[in-house]
Each structure stands twice: as C-alpha cells, then as structure tokens.
Design a protein around this motif. Structure first.
Motif, PDB file in Angstrom:
ATOM      1  N   GLU A 806      68.727  43.130 118.101  1.00 27.51           N
ATOM      2  CA  GLU A 806      69.005  42.135 116.973  1.00 27.51           C
ATOM      3  C   GLU A 806      68.125  41.230 118.003  1.00 27.51           C
ATOM      4  O   GLU A 806      68.908  40.921 118.673  1.00 27.51           O
ATOM      5  CB  GLU A 806      70.248  41.923 117.093  1.00 27.51           C
ATOM      6  N   HIS A 807      67.188  40.291 116.694  1.00 28.11           N
ATOM      7  CA  HIS A 807      67.705  38.641 116.895  1.00 28.11           C
ATOM      8  C   HIS A 807      68.216  37.961 117.696  1.00 28.11           C
ATOM      9  O   HIS A 807      69.620  37.861 116.915  1.00 28.11           O
ATOM     10  CB  HIS A 807      66.678  38.269 116.029  1.00 28.11           C
ATOM     11  N   LEU A 808      68.622  36.919 118.492  1.00 24.67           N
ATOM     12  CA  LEU A 808      68.952  36.476 119.058  1.00 24.67           C
ATOM     13  C   LEU A 808      68.316  35.085 118.793  1.00 24.67           C
ATOM     14  O   LEU A 808      67.761  34.524 119.180  1.00 24.67           O
ATOM     15  CB  LEU A 808      69.435  36.463 121.135  1.00 24.67           C
ATOM     16  N   GLU A 809      69.594  33.787 118.372  1.00 27.78           N
ATOM     17  CA  GLU A 809      68.793  32.679 118.526  1.00 27.78           C
ATOM     18  C   GLU A 809      69.672  32.121 119.804  1.00 27.78           C
ATOM     19  O   GLU A 809      68.977  30.960 120.612  1.00 27.78           O
ATOM     20  CB  GLU A 809      69.918  32.138 117.859  1.00 27.78           C
ATOM     21  N   ARG A 810      70.544  32.965 120.536  1.00 23.71           N
ATOM     22  CA  ARG A 810      70.803  32.352 122.214  1.00 23.71           C
ATOM     23  C   ARG A 810      71.348  33.790 123.008  1.00 23.71           C
ATOM     24  O   ARG A 810      71.795  34.396 122.001  1.00 23.71           O
ATOM     25  CB  ARG A 810      72.383  31.046 120.857  1.00 23.71           C
ATOM     26  N   VAL A 811      71.165  33.048 123.554  1.00 26.34           N
ATOM     27  CA  VAL A 811      71.922  34.609 124.460  1.00 26.34           C
ATOM     28  C   VAL A 811      73.446  34.509 125.245  1.00 26.34           C
ATOM     29  O   VAL A 811      73.409  32.574 125.134  1.00 26.34           O
ATOM     30  CB  VAL A 811      70.891  34.523 125.813  1.00 26.34           C
ATOM     31  N   TYR A 812      73.648  35.386 125.899  1.00 27.29           N
ATOM     32  CA  TYR A 812      75.067  34.635 126.357  1.00 27.29           C
ATOM     33  C   TYR A 812      74.879  35.217 127.538  1.00 27.29           C
ATOM     34  O   TYR A 812      74.515  36.004 128.270  1.00 27.29           O
ATOM     35  CB  TYR A 812      76.459  35.776 125.700  1.00 27.29           C
ATOM     36  N   ALA A 813      76.356  34.758 128.266  1.00 25.29           N
ATOM     37  CA  ALA A 813      76.026  34.404 129.778  1.00 25.29           C
ATOM     38  C   ALA A 813      76.545  35.713 130.254  1.00 25.29           C
ATOM     39  O   ALA A 813      77.231  36.349 129.879  1.00 25.29           O
ATOM     40  CB  ALA A 813      76.614  33.331 130.593  1.00 25.29           C
ATOM     41  N   ASP A 814      75.569  36.034 131.128  1.00 21.00           N
ATOM     42  CA  ASP A 814      75.702  37.600 132.217  1.00 21.00           C
ATOM     43  C   ASP A 814      75.826  38.783 130.869  1.00 21.00           C
ATOM     44  O   ASP A 814      75.803  38.934 131.718  1.00 21.00           O
ATOM     45  CB  ASP A 814      77.161  37.010 132.559  1.00 21.00           C
ATOM     46  N   ILE A 815      75.600  38.598 130.218  1.00 19.17           N
ATOM     47  CA  ILE A 815      75.637  39.690 128.987  1.00 19.17           C
ATOM     48  C   ILE A 815      73.958  40.035 129.301  1.00 19.17           C
ATOM     49  O   ILE A 815      72.933  39.228 128.528  1.00 19.17           O
ATOM     50  CB  ILE A 815      75.882  39.421 127.681  1.00 19.17           C
ATOM     51  N   PRO A 816      73.507  40.967 129.394  1.00 17.82           N
ATOM     52  CA  PRO A 816      71.877  41.234 129.420  1.00 17.82           C
ATOM     53  C   PRO A 816      71.652  41.177 128.387  1.00 17.82           C
ATOM     54  O   PRO A 816      72.032  41.510 126.863  1.00 17.82           O
ATOM     55  CB  PRO A 816      71.945  42.542 129.224  1.00 17.82           C
ATOM     56  N   GLN A 872      68.791  39.028 132.473  1.00 17.69           N
ATOM     57  CA  GLN A 872      70.549  39.145 132.624  1.00 17.69           C
ATOM     58  C   GLN A 872      70.458  36.829 132.738  1.00 17.69           C
ATOM     59  O   GLN A 872      69.813  36.813 133.713  1.00 17.69           O
ATOM     60  CB  GLN A 872      70.711  39.155 133.265  1.00 17.69           C
ATOM     61  N   CYS A 873      70.784  36.358 131.953  1.00 19.80           N
ATOM     62  CA  CYS A 873      71.191  35.192 132.440  1.00 19.80           C
ATOM     63  C   CYS A 873      72.482  34.696 133.145  1.00 19.80           C
ATOM     64  O   CYS A 873      73.537  34.385 132.106  1.00 19.80           O
ATOM     65  CB  CYS A 873      70.958  33.899 130.649  1.00 19.80           C
ATOM     66  N   PRO A 874      72.702  34.342 133.394  1.00 18.23           N
ATOM     67  CA  PRO A 874      74.260  33.944 134.217  1.00 18.23           C
ATOM     68  C   PRO A 874      74.521  32.236 133.572  1.00 18.23           C
ATOM     69  O   PRO A 874      73.643  31.498 132.678  1.00 18.23           O
ATOM     70  CB  PRO A 874      74.099  33.202 136.192  1.00 18.23           C
ATOM     71  N   SER A 875      75.732  32.440 133.470  1.00 19.32           N
ATOM     72  CA  SER A 875      76.344  31.224 132.592  1.00 19.32           C
ATOM     73  C   SER A 875      75.984  29.609 134.198  1.00 19.32           C
ATOM     74  O   SER A 875      75.906  29.454 135.177  1.00 19.32           O
ATOM     75  CB  SER A 875      78.304  31.300 132.961  1.00 19.32           C
ATOM     76  N   VAL A 876      75.378  28.801 132.965  1.00 20.02           N
ATOM     77  CA  VAL A 876      74.537  27.756 133.748  1.00 20.02           C
ATOM     78  C   VAL A 876      75.382  26.120 132.829  1.00 20.02           C
ATOM     79  O   VAL A 876      74.867  24.948 133.359  1.00 20.02           O
ATOM     80  CB  VAL A 876      73.398  27.694 133.197  1.00 20.02           C
ATOM     81  N   GLY A 877      76.554  26.435 132.482  1.00 17.04           N
ATOM     82  CA  GLY A 877      76.814  24.829 131.685  1.00 17.04           C
ATOM     83  C   GLY A 877      76.274  24.522 130.765  1.00 17.04           C
ATOM     84  O   GLY A 877      75.705  25.704 129.892  1.00 17.04           O
ATOM     85  N   ASN A 878      76.506  24.015 130.262  1.00 16.70           N
ATOM     86  CA  ASN A 878      75.770  23.849 128.300  1.00 16.70           C
ATOM     87  C   ASN A 878      74.993  22.487 129.078  1.00 16.70           C
ATOM     88  O   ASN A 878      74.358  21.135 129.877  1.00 16.70           O
ATOM     89  CB  ASN A 878      76.285  22.353 128.257  1.00 16.70           C
ATOM     90  N   VAL A 879      73.381  22.945 129.226  1.00 16.46           N
ATOM     91  CA  VAL A 879      72.167  22.573 129.765  1.00 16.46           C
ATOM     92  C   VAL A 879      71.415  22.089 128.112  1.00 16.46           C
ATOM     93  O   VAL A 879      71.201  22.851 127.294  1.00 16.46           O
ATOM     94  CB  VAL A 879      71.030  23.424 130.168  1.00 16.46           C
ATOM     95  N   GLU A 880      71.191  20.708 128.189  1.00 14.57           N
ATOM     96  CA  GLU A 880      70.025  20.395 127.195  1.00 14.57           C
ATOM     97  C   GLU A 880      68.761  20.940 126.764  1.00 14.57           C
ATOM     98  O   GLU A 880      68.348  21.104 127.430  1.00 14.57           O
ATOM     99  CB  GLU A 880      69.885  18.920 127.008  1.00 14.57           C
ATOM    100  N   VAL A 913      65.558  29.003 126.799  1.00 16.58           N
ATOM    101  CA  VAL A 913      66.825  29.636 125.568  1.00 16.58           C
ATOM    102  C   VAL A 913      68.162  29.356 125.812  1.00 16.58           C
ATOM    103  O   VAL A 913      68.490  28.556 127.191  1.00 16.58           O
ATOM    104  CB  VAL A 913      66.116  30.897 126.530  1.00 16.58           C
ATOM    105  N   ILE A 914      68.617  29.076 125.087  1.00 15.79           N
ATOM    106  CA  ILE A 914      70.344  28.404 124.897  1.00 15.79           C
ATOM    107  C   ILE A 914      71.254  29.744 125.628  1.00 15.79           C
ATOM    108  O   ILE A 914      71.526  30.305 125.422  1.00 15.79           O
ATOM    109  CB  ILE A 914      70.801  27.920 123.593  1.00 15.79           C
ATOM    110  N   VAL A 915      71.620  28.835 127.185  1.00 14.27           N
ATOM    111  CA  VAL A 915      72.724  30.171 127.027  1.00 14.27           C
ATOM    112  C   VAL A 915      74.298  30.048 126.491  1.00 14.27           C
ATOM    113  O   VAL A 915      74.477  28.815 126.643  1.00 14.27           O
ATOM    114  CB  VAL A 915      72.751  30.714 128.649  1.00 14.27           C
ATOM    115  N   GLU A 916      74.954  30.922 126.371  1.00 12.79           N
ATOM    116  CA  GLU A 916      76.392  30.668 125.178  1.00 12.79           C
ATOM    117  C   GLU A 916      77.291  31.388 126.565  1.00 12.79           C
ATOM    118  O   GLU A 916      77.157  32.714 126.258  1.00 12.79           O
ATOM    119  CB  GLU A 916      76.272  30.420 124.059  1.00 12.79           C
ATOM    120  N   ASN A 917      78.275  30.849 127.092  1.00 14.56           N
ATOM    121  CA  ASN A 917      79.834  31.201 127.577  1.00 14.56           C
ATOM    122  C   ASN A 917      80.285  32.742 126.308  1.00 14.56           C
ATOM    123  O   ASN A 917      80.502  31.775 125.082  1.00 14.56           O
ATOM    124  CB  ASN A 917      80.790  30.629 128.023  1.00 14.56           C
ATOM    125  N   ILE A 918      80.742  33.595 126.326  1.00 19.97           N
ATOM    126  CA  ILE A 918      81.934  34.095 125.521  1.00 19.97           C
ATOM    127  C   ILE A 918      83.303  34.744 126.005  1.00 19.97           C
ATOM    128  O   ILE A 918      83.123  34.653 127.611  1.00 19.97           O
ATOM    129  CB  ILE A 918      81.007  35.607 125.005  1.00 19.97           C
TER     130      ILE A 918
END
Lengths: 1039, 153
Positions: A806-816, A872-880, A913-918
C-alpha cells in the motif's frame, strides 16, 4: 579735400557743456583773481557740474544776434545745418556772463563803486543785445560775511546794488576771499549751472516756437535743423533723455527729405551726424580730435554751397569740381580704409554667427587686398574661405574666387598655388566658359613643360611685368620640382575611382581591380604615370603604369596611347597582383592613387587621391546618382557611365576553396554521460597530395560557457573522460592524403548535461598550387558543424509502500516497508542494465539482502525495469524534511556498444522519507492460506512502542466465513516496551478469498490510533482453499 | 517684381538661381548666399516644437541700400529667396507672400515630375517661364512706379 574729411567734426564729437564766461578777472596780474580762476579750473572731475568756463574781458564783443524773423513765409533755407552753429553755442555764445567785482559791504566809497559795477554790467548787457544770456554779479570780498540778517548794512547795500545793476537778488553773489575758497567756488558753480540750464531751457522754447510758422513743402530742411538744435540745446542742458528723443525725431525727419543726386551727400552726412549723436548721447559723448571743416553746410559741395536747385547751373564748374575731387581722391588709399572697415565687419559677423556673411566679407577683403597689390594676404584670405563655398556647392562663387586667386598666384609666380587653382578651374565644378578653360589648360601645360604661362586677363600691367620676370626666374631654375597635391579636398579636373572586382578574393586567384579616370578639361591631357598604394606596401610595385615619354612629347599624340585622357571619356586601367599567403584573412585597402602629370625629370604635379578616389564633390554626386531613376543611354562596349561606377577601395583575401569532403557518422541523440562516438571521414578530391592534414574537433566555441564545463572530448573510447579532458581538441595531426584517399577518425564526446550542442569538425591542410607562374603554398580548410541533442537514457521513479504494497506517504519507525524503483528507458536505442546497486543512507537498514534484481536486463525504448527492497528505519525523532534514504546506482551501456566501451554508472538520489512513531504495533502471524474446515491458527502480536503503560481494548468481530475461538473481547494492559500475544483459532467455512474476522484495537490513551491505521499492518483477508479430495489419509481422518 | 529668384536645397547648395541679366550676376549669388545666414537663424529660432504650425514665409531677411531680400522655407527645408529692388515701394508684404506661394506651387510641380531627381539642379521650362513672369512684371510695372513718384513729389 583732406583725408580726414570723412571724420566727424570736433564740435560734433565733443561733449556739449554749458558755456559760462567770467569777466572782470585779471588772472595775469592779480593773485586773488588767479586763485579764483584756478579754483574754477582745477580738479574738474565728474562730481563737478559740467560747465565750460572762459575768462573774457568785460567789454568782450559777443557774436551779434541777427534780427529776429517775424515770418518764415518767404524764407527758403539753403541747407540743413550751418557749419558754425554748433561751435557758436559751444564756445562763443554764453549761457551766463558773470561779472566779478571787488567790493566789501563796508566799502567807504560805496556810491562810486556801486555805480562802476552797474556800468560794467551795462556794458555786458549791451554786448548781448537780443540774446537771452543771463548776467550775474559776484562780489569778491576780503572779509568773511556775517550770517544773513545780522549785518543790516550788508542787506541794505545788497538791495541797492541789485537795483542799480537791474539784477534779481538771485543773480548777486558774494565770494569771500578766505580759506574756504574752493567750497565757495563749488557753491557758486552750482548756482551758475542753474542759471545756464534756465538759459538753455528758454532757447529750446524759442526754437520750438518757430515750428508753427513752418510749412512742409518749403521748410523741410528747417524741420531737421530745428529738431537738431533742440536736441543740441538739450544736450547742453545735460538733458540726455530729451536730447536722444529729439535726435531720433531729427533722424526720422532726415529720412523724409527728398533725396536727389545733388543733395544725397548732404542728407547722408547729416543723417550720419544725427545717427552719431543719437548713438553717443547715451550715456556719454566721446570726444574725438580732428580739424574742423570750412564748409558753410555739412555735406554740400564746395563749389555750389547753398544752392538748392536740382538743376546744375554751371555744368562746366560741376565737371571741374568733380574732377578736382577725383584728383584728391586718388591720393587717398581707399583700400586701406576699406580693408579696416571690412575686417571690423568680419569680426562683427563672426561674433554674431553669420558664417556666410563673414565669408563674403572676407572675399571682399581678399579682393581689396588684390587691388591694393598685397597678393600674399589676398591669397591667404581667399584660400581660407574657398572651402566654405566648396562644401556648400556654390560653384559660381567658388569659380569667381578661384579666378582671383589664380591671378594672385600668377602675379606672385607661386607655382604650387597656380597649379592647384588651375586644376580646380578646369574641373567640373568650375563655371568658366570653355575658351577660358582652354586658356588655363594651355597655361597649365606650359607650366608643366617648364615654360612661363600667359598672363591672366585684367591684371595690372605693371604687376604683370614683375610677374613675368618672376616666372622667367622660375624657368631658369629648371627641374624645380615635383608638386604633390592632395585632391580630395577640392574638385580637380581629373576624377578617379578605384574598384576591386570583388569584395573578396581567394588567395589562389590574382586580385584584380580597375582604376577609372575621367578628365573634365576641354582638351585631352597626357599623364606620365599612374600608381596605386596599398596598406600592405609590398603590392605597390605591381600597380604602376608608366610610360617613358620625353617632356616634349606631352603635346603630341594626345588622342592616342593609353597614357592619354580624352575629355568626357571614362578610361579604365586594369591592375592585378597575387596576394601573399600571409594576407589570408586580412583586408587589402587602396590607401592612395597617384596620377602624375608632366614629367618627373622636369616639372610635374602628382594628383594624390586618398583611398579609392573621390573629391570634394563626388560624394554628393554619388548620392544623387544613386537616387536617380534615369535610364542611362547605351554606350558602346567597354565604356561605362562614370556615375554608375561605385568606389570599392578594399577587398578581403580569403583562403583557397578546399577540395576535400568531411563526413560525420553518429547515432543521435547522445545519452547523458555516455562516451558518444562520432566517426569523421575525410576524403581528398585534390589533384595533388595534400600535406599536414590536421583535425580540430569538439564543442564549437562561442556557445554557453556552462557547456564547455560539461562537455569533454577524447580520441579514446575505451576509458571514460573526466573533468580534465578539453571540450575542443585542436590540431590533431592526421598526416598526408593522396588524391582520392580517405581516412577515418573516431571521436568520443561525453556530455554531462542534457540539451543541444553544436560540434565543430575543422580539417585544415596545406597544398602547393601555381598561379600566374608563381608557386604558392595554400592553406585550405573545411569545417562541418553538427548539432547533437543529449537526453537522459532513462527515467527512474521511486516509491515507498507498506509490506502490503500500500502506498505510504510516511514510514513508521522500526516497522519494515518496501522501496520500489522503476527504471523507464527513454533512449531510442536498446540499453543494457549491467547492474544496479542500492547504497543506503546510515539511518536505513535493510531487512533482507540488497541484491540487484535487474542485472543484464536489456531495455528497449519505453520498457521499464523495477526492483523492490525491504527496508526499515529506526525512530529518529522529528527531522525536518524527512530522513535521507540513500542512492540508487545504475550501471549501463548501449546494447549495441562494443565490449571495450566502458560501462556508465548513473547515480540517482533517493527521496527523503518522513519517519513517524506509532504507539502500538500489531503484527499478525498467520499461514499464507487456509483450507475449508481446517483450523487456522492466528497469532497477533501487540507491541507497546511507547514508554507508557497502555490500556488496550481488543475485540474481534465475527465473520460469516469463519468460526473462531479465542478472546472475543478483552481489556488488558501492556507494559512499556513489552509485547502481548493473542492467539486465535480461525475455522474457515467457505473457500475463496475471504474476509478475516476483524481485530479492533482501541487505545485509551491514544484516541487517534484507529483501526484504519491498524489495517495497514495486519491482513484483513486470506485465501481459503476448498477441501481437498486427493488429500492424504491423515487429513481425511482428521475431517 | 523680383530681380533675383533662387531655390536652395536643404543642404544649402543652389538648385536654381536666376537674376535679371542687366546686373552683375555674381552680386546676387553672394546676396542670396549670405541671406542663408538669416534663414538659418530664423529656422533655428522657431524651434522644433512648432514645426507643424510654423509659417513658411520668413518675411524680410535683410534690406540693403538697393535691394530687399525675402525668404521662404518649405517643410522639407528647401529655401526660396527673392531679391526685390528697394525702390519698388509698390510691393507690399502680401504681394511677396503670393509670389512665394506661386513659386512654391511651381516648385511642387517640378518635384512631381517623375523624371526629376530631387537634389538635382532644376531645369524645367515651366519653372523657368514662371520665374521669368515674376521678373518681367518688374519691367512692365517700373514706369508706373516712376509716375507715382513724380506725383508724390
């Protein structure tokens, strides 16, 4: 007649001042009187009143007053103004007579003294009978007077004295002879001045009163006279305003006088006088010193003064008189006077910017100098103005000036000037008649043959004699030279035009040009030499026409021979020369054309045209000719209309035409960064071997500077060029080529940016050729340009999708998630993807192997190749702006390229890509498919991703397709960082693609966490296979 | 009426100049040439702004003892100069004006001739005869003027 007769008389020029006479002063023997007189005379500066004093004896006889006319009826005036009148009122008739008398108030013998004084006054009065002249008495006293009113005796005696002398109290003055003499004198003066003004005022009234008796027919002259007198009295009265006004009126009245030949001089003289007065009256008269005339009336002839009749009474006397005047006039150097006046006028017109009037006056001045036999000055002036008339095209005037100038130069035997003026007088701008021109031409030929010319007509006989001697002296100095005359600034009788046959010549053909000459003189003329000079002087030697003629032959064979110009006929002279190979690419210019008349061994004149001919008049003529629509009459062959010839004074030398062919072979468009191959084929079509063939190839200079940075050229296709390679390869030696031989050269171009570029291929070579029996080495070159478009070989599209695609506008931290690349070929030629590589940024971690999935894939136009990587991308906090992903590197080449052609790597920067925490991650553990009536275990993992304890409400909604066992609704807590496992057993009832019983999770702390989000991570449906028939026994047993 | 008639090109060279044959031709050439100073001054004094509305007739350029010189400038800066005997008091400003207008019309006819090249000297019989008529009028009128003078005297 004196030479100064034209000067104004002194009485006219002096400043009129009130005339006052002093009597009773013994300035010779009496010291007191002397002191008084000195006080009157000394220091008469501008602050003193303007009076002219004169000491006269008491019994002086003043000019007698003529009896007053009671009527003018029968009076006929004999002239305008008598010569004596002004002087009379300036110096003879006083406005005031002052009687000085020594008498103190306390004089013991008062009675006697009083009567003596009265007698003196009476004598003066007698003498002034009939005039309005005032009389005043000044008592010279030894004692200082008391203040008025204190001295009773004084006032009594003063009254008595006034009575005795018949004076008003205002006319009696006391002059104490004390220390303050000058102060008293000044006070006296002022009083005198008042009296004088009153006198002149009454005089003006008196003259005015005559007016009413005058009539316009007989008394015209009197009107002027009276007006003049009023003005003059006003001047004496120091009333400049009125004086000026009256002079002006007088001037107008002069104009109304009837002028006739007999009185015109008188009228002009008076007009001059009045005009002079009118102009100097304001502000101050300027005294001039000259002799006074002896005439009764100004401007009348001395032999018929006072005669008004227009008919000459005595013709014999008139004739003699005129002769006498003419005789006297001879002694006057009029030229000098005229020249002075003219030069003043020139200055005036120069000041007021009237150039033509100035020139005209200078011509007149020059002519006047000519008459005065000052030929040097005459020539100087005439020469100065000639160009003005020439530049404005007033040929009649120019001819007239030239004729005078020619006379001057003849009379001075100035060779060069004489020749110059002759040249122009024979020319087309001259308006002289043909017979005059013939004469001048004959003289010119004589001069060139070292003989004396005939004298110019209408010259002074004596001057001609002198000139002839000068000329014979010149002749004796044989061989006195060569005169070079620059003709571009005047209009000589030979016209010249130079014309190259073409605006450019190839170096292997001779340069050809024509010199056209045309003579405008009446008779044919021979010349001895014609030569042309160029900016490169080496060619001068090839462009000379010379005929060895003896000086005596000039007049013979005039109509034949090529060295002869026939009037009106255009002569053409063809010149050719071989240009130097060094001059290829340069301009050859004719700097001057010289035509030699006469012979160099004797006397000759060189007509020098700057550039390709033309003179002062030719540009205007060319303009007119170019405007004209007139059809020119047909001329016989080899003849041209002069006007149709256009000067072409320069030509370009260009290289020899190459005889080779240059072909380019390539497969456009070029792809970005590839080593684009350009095959150059050079084939020689020359008849002989060509040497030193050199190739210059690459980006054509003069394009955008950025292109030079991003374009590199190499001869070697096996290795990639880098920045150090140039954009243009110059002078690559290729060797020699035999006739018909051909060679091929490969050229590789690497273009770093898309867009179109111009490429230049320039082949130069040397070849030996022969022209005009001269062997020269020619450098030839041929160039080809080609425009090549550079395009991207492919387009790369990148997208992020969830593991469910499914198309992703943003990815979620630690979720492949999945990274998908899509490579779309844009090249018209087949591309081979050699390999691809994903270079991840440090923040990204691969979930599985990152091997290329498109190795060795061949893409035709429009085909695409896709790859997919799980990351996969670890949580990076809020990066502009998101997190960098990395680079995607594609190595490729043209499929058609040979093996040794290097592979090109193209790197594509992947998007951020924007990484978001869940807060809660749910993943499901279930088989890939189910089977009807077979238990399907499903394990949901709920991970708390926050640092908080999560209250979770979980419910499972039933589905028609499944029965299930497990917790249908539960509320539980998940500790931070821990995971809760939920186990369900689904029991499929129907086959096909079936919806799973949906798991609903509700987080009490995070109301935004919706089931929608949850659906991204866990499957919502599953494929259920039907119950198998051919299954093994165990399954049957289980069923 | 006129003793000399001249047409001067824009560049100030003469296109046509004719004077009465009895007098020194050169004198009139100089007179016409020097009058161009005044013409130049009058033209430059008018300024460029008023080019459209300006009057072509320039009036009396300058009087000499024997002659009066009048000027006229066309819009294309071609100048007409006319020299008139100053004793001829019968000529008023209006007559001079109408003579110039006649001259201008005739000049326009010359310009309309397709065979005439602007800038060339005028060699037109029609123009010649028109100028002649202007000059002949002087001769026919002259005795009449003298009669008037006698009467006045």
């Amino acid at each position: 007649m004196s030479p100064t007769q034209w000067d104004f008389p002194v009485e006219l020029c002096c400043r009129p001042m009130a005339f006052v006479t002093l009597t009773g002063l013994d300035v010779v023997y009496n010291a007191v009187h002397r002191a008084v007189w000195d006080a009157f005379c000394a220091n008469r500066r501008a602050d003193r009143v303007p009076i002219s004093f004169k000491v006269l004896p008491g019994d002086h006889e003043y000019p007698k007053c003529r009896p007053k006319r009671t009527s003018y009826e029968w009076y006929i005036p004999k002239g305008i103004l008598k010569t004596g009148w002004m002087n009379k009122h300036l110096n003879l008739v006083p406005a005031l007579v002052v009687v000085f008398y020594e008498l103190d108030w306390d004089e013991p013998q008062w009675k006697e003294k009083q009567s003596e004084c009265a007698t003196r006054v009476e004598i003066v009065r007698q003498s002034l009978q009939g005039r309005n002249t005032k009389v005043a008495v000044v008592l010279i006293q030894k004692k200082t007077p008391l203040p008025p009113g204190e001295d009773v005796t004084a006032s009594e005696r003063a009254a008595a004295l006034c009575n005795a002398c018949e004076l008003s109290g205002k006319s009696l003055f006391v002059l104490p002879h004390t220390d303050h003499l000058v102060g008293y004198i000044i006070r006296l003066e002022n009083a005198f001045y008042e009296h004088a003004q009153t006198y002149y005022y009454t005089e003006i009234r008196r003259v005015k009163s005559h007016k009413e008796f005058l009539n316009k027919t007989t008394h015209q002259l009197l009107f002027v006279r009276h007006q003049f007198k009023i003005a003059f009295f006003s001047e004496l009265k120091q009333d400049t305003q009125n004086a000026l006004k009256n002079y002006r009126t007088a001037y107008n009245l002069v104009h109304e006088l009837r002028a006739h030949e007999t009185n015109i001089l008188e009228i002009k003289t008076m007009a001059g006088f009045i005009n002079y007065k009118a102009s100097v009256t304001y502000p101050n008269p300027d005294p001039l010193e000259t002799q006074t005339g002896v005439l009764d009336f100004y401007g009348q002839r001395s032999w018929r003064q006072g005669i008004l009749s227009f008919d000459l009474s005595d013709p014999e006397k008139e004739k003699v008189g005129i002769l006498a005047i003419q005789l006297k006039e001879r002694s006057v150097v009029h030229s000098e006077i005229i020249i002075t006046l003219l030069s003043n006028a020139v200055a005036q017109f120069k000041k007021y910017k009237c150039p033509r009037m100035k020139s005209h006056l200078m011509v007149q001045m020059g002519e006047e100098y000519y008459y005065a036999k000052d030929y040097t000055k005459a020539l100087k002036l005439l020469d100065y103005v000639m160009c003005d008339y020439r530049s404005e095209g007033w040929w009649t005037l120019l001819t007239s000036i030239l004729t005078t100038a020619l006379k001057c130069s003849y009379l001075m035997a100035q060779l060069k000037d004489y020749i110059t003026y002759s040249l122009e007088l024979l020319g087309r701008a001259s308006t002289l008649k043909d017979d005059q021109k013939s004469r001048i031409e004959k003289n010119l030929i004589n001069v060139l043959m070292n003989e004396s010319p005939d004298p110019e007509p209408d010259c002074d006989v004596l001057a001609v004699k002198t000139a002839q001697k000068l000329w014979s002296d010149r002749v004796s100095l044989a061989g006195s030279g060569v005169f070079t005359i620059g003709v571009q600034d005047f209009v000589p009788f030979v016209q010249c035009k130079a014309k190259f046959h073409a605006p450019s010549f190839h170096v292997d053909v001779p340069v050809r040009f024509d010199i056209y000459l045309k003579a405008d003189c009446p008779h044919p003329i021979r010349f001895s030499k014609l030569c042309v000079s160029f900016n490169n002087q080496e060619y001068n030697q090839f462009c000379v026409i010379e005929e060895a003629t003896k000086a005596s032959e000039v007049l013979e064979n005039l109509t034949q021979g090529k060295m002869c110009l026939v009037p009106g006929k255009t002569r053409k002279f063809l010149f050719k020369f071989v240009a130097k190979t060094e001059d290829v690419g340069k301009k050859i210019e004719i700097t001057s054309v010289d035509l030699v008349l006469g012979h160099e061994t004797g006397r000759c004149v060189v007509l020098n045209w700057q550039g390709g001919g033309g003179d002062a008049a030719s540009s205007q003529e060319a303009l007119q000719a170019s405007r004209s629509f007139k059809r020119r009459p047909k001329l016989p062959d080899n003849e041209l209309h002069w006007d149709s010839i256009v000067i072409q004074a320069s030509t370009m030398i260009i290289s020899r035409v190459p005889n080779i062919s240059v072909h380019l072979r390539h497969d456009p468009p070029a792809l970005t960064n590839e080593m684009y191959c350009l095959v150059v084929t050079v084939e020689s079509h020359e008849k002989t071997r060509i040497r030193d063939v050199k190739l210059t190839a690459g980006l054509k200079p003069g394009q955008d500077a950025n292109l030079t940075q991003k374009t590199h050229v190499s001869l070697h296709g096996t290795e990639l060029c880098d920045e150090s390679y140039p954009a243009l390869l110059t002078d690559i030696p290729v060797g020699d080529l035999h006739p018909g031989e051909q060679l091929e050269k490969m050229l590789y171009v690497r273009c770093g940016t898309v867009g179109s570029r111009m490429f230049l291929v320039y082949v130069s070579y040397l070849i030996n050729t022969t022209i005009e029996d001269k062997e020269i080495v020619c450098k030839c070159h041929k160039d080809e340009t080609v425009t090549i478009e550079t395009v991207f070989p492919f387009d790369v599209a990148v997208k992020f999708v969830s593991t469910k695609f499914e198309h992703l506008e943003r990815v979620y931290a630690d979720i492949p998630f999945l990274l998908m690349t899509d490579l779309l070929s844009a090249s018209p030629w087949a591309l081979t993807i050699v390999s691809s590589e994903l270079q991840l940024a440090p923040s990204m971690t691969p979930v599985d192997q990152l091997e290329s999935q498109v190795d060795k894939v061949v893409l035709q136009t429009g085909e695409s190749a896709s790859e997919c990587f799980c990351l996969q991308c670890p949580s990076v906090g809020n990066v502009e702006g998101g997190v960098a992903t990395g680079h995607y590197i594609i190595s490729w080449k043209r499929t058609s390229a040979m093996g040794n052609v290097p592979v090109i790597s193209t790197a594509v920067t992947l998007p951020h890509v924007i990484v978001e925490n869940i807060p809660l991650h749910v993943n499901a553990d279930l088989p890939s498919f189910g089977r009807v009536r077979e238990s399907l275990p499903v394990r949901y993992h709920l991970q708390n991703k926050t640092s908080l304890v999560q209250d979770v409400e979980i419910s499972v909604e039933p589905s028609d397709a499944f029965m299930f066992s497990g917790l249908k609704q539960i509320r539980l807590r998940i500790l931070p960082g821990t995971e809760q496992e939920m186990l369900y057993n689904f029991y499929p009832l129907m086959a096909g693609y079936q919806q799973l019983p949906s798991l609903n999770v509700n987080l009490l702390r995070f109301p935004h966490f919706t089931n929608q989000l949850l659906r991204r991570f866990i499957p919502t449906s599953i494929f259920v296979k039907p119950q198998g028939r051919l299954v093994d026994d165990t399954s049957i047993a289980a069923a | 009426m006129a003793v000399c008639v001249a047409v001067i090109a824009k560049e100030n060279y003469p296109l046509y100049i004719r004077s009465i044959p009895t007098e020194n031709e050169l004198k009139f050439h100089y007179m016409v040439h020097t009058s161009l100073d005044v013409v130049d001054e009058k033209i430059s004094a008018m300024g460029k702004a008023l080019v459209d509305q300006r009057e072509l007739y320039l009036g009396l350029l300058y009087p000499t003892e024997d002659y009066k010189v009048y000027g006229y400038v066309t819009n294309s800066k071609v100048k007409f100069v006319m020299v008139v005997d100053s004793s001829n008091t019968a000529l008023r400003d209006n007559e001079i004006r109408s003579m110039f207008r006649k001259l201008h019309n005739s000049y326009t006819d010359v310009m309309c001739n397709p065979f005439y090249n602007p800038g060339d000297r005028i060699q037109s019989r029609a123009f010649d005869s028109m100028v002649t008529s202007m000059m002949i009028q002087v001769l026919s009128r002259a005795p009449c003027c003298r009669a008037g003078e006698a009467l006045w005297a």
